[in-house]
Design a protein around this motif. Sequence first.
Motif, PDB file in Angstrom:
ATOM      1  N   ALA A   1       0.832  -1.205   0.000  1.00 59.40           N
ATOM      2  CA  ALA A   1       0.000   0.000   0.000  1.00 59.40           C
ATOM      3  C   ALA A   1       0.866   1.255   0.000  1.00 59.40           C
ATOM      4  O   ALA A   1       0.551   2.242  -0.684  1.00 59.40           O
ATOM      5  CB  ALA A   1      -0.936  -0.004   1.206  1.00 59.40           C
ATOM      6  N   LEU A   2       1.976   1.221   0.719  1.00 52.50           N
ATOM      7  CA  LEU A   2       2.900   2.356   0.741  1.00 52.50           C
ATOM      8  C   LEU A   2       3.499   2.593  -0.647  1.00 52.50           C
ATOM      9  O   LEU A   2       3.611   3.739  -1.093  1.00 52.50           O
ATOM     10  CB  LEU A   2       4.011   2.116   1.767  1.00 52.50           C
ATOM     11  N   ILE A   3       3.843   1.518  -1.332  1.00 48.12           N
ATOM     12  CA  ILE A   3       4.361   1.650  -2.701  1.00 48.12           C
ATOM     13  C   ILE A   3       3.336   2.350  -3.583  1.00 48.12           C
ATOM     14  O   ILE A   3       3.657   3.278  -4.330  1.00 48.12           O
ATOM     15  CB  ILE A   3       4.720   0.267  -3.283  1.00 48.12           C
ATOM     16  N   GLU A   4       2.090   1.911  -3.502  1.00 44.88           N
ATOM     17  CA  GLU A   4       1.037   2.510  -4.325  1.00 44.88           C
ATOM     18  C   GLU A   4       0.775   3.955  -3.914  1.00 44.88           C
ATOM     19  O   GLU A   4       0.512   4.816  -4.763  1.00 44.88           O
ATOM     20  CB  GLU A   4      -0.244   1.684  -4.266  1.00 44.88           C
ATOM     21  N   LEU A   5       0.866   4.247  -2.630  1.00 41.12           N
ATOM     22  CA  LEU A   5       0.681   5.619  -2.147  1.00 41.12           C
ATOM     23  C   LEU A   5       1.766   6.537  -2.702  1.00 41.12           C
ATOM     24  O   LEU A   5       1.483   7.636  -3.181  1.00 41.12           O
ATOM     25  CB  LEU A   5       0.677   5.647  -0.620  1.00 41.12           C
TER      26      LEU A   5
END
Length: 97
Positions: free
Chosen positions: A50-54
């Motif tokens: 999720a952090l990567i996508e954020l």
Amino acid sequence: MPGAAGQSSLLGWDKLEHIAAFAALTLLIRGGWPNTHRGWVIGVLVLYGALIELVQSTDLVGRTPSILDLIANGIGMALGLALAWLLGRTARAIFGR
């Protein structure tokens, strides 16, 4: 966001790369910390994905986030858990325990 024209990905399909990467991460975590509960492993990797996508949703990297990437990450985690289980079971059958 697709890459530049003529640019190909390592495995030929972005989602396959997500699956492979998260399967490898899951397998490595399970191998390195075998007594860690699977829920913690999955939780950490879901947050990481999720952090990567954020980060991709910001102007810093010039990419586009995708829910399909998160789904591919989840498939990779499930595959990694299955491989870790299979390898552990095989090792116990061969070496006893």
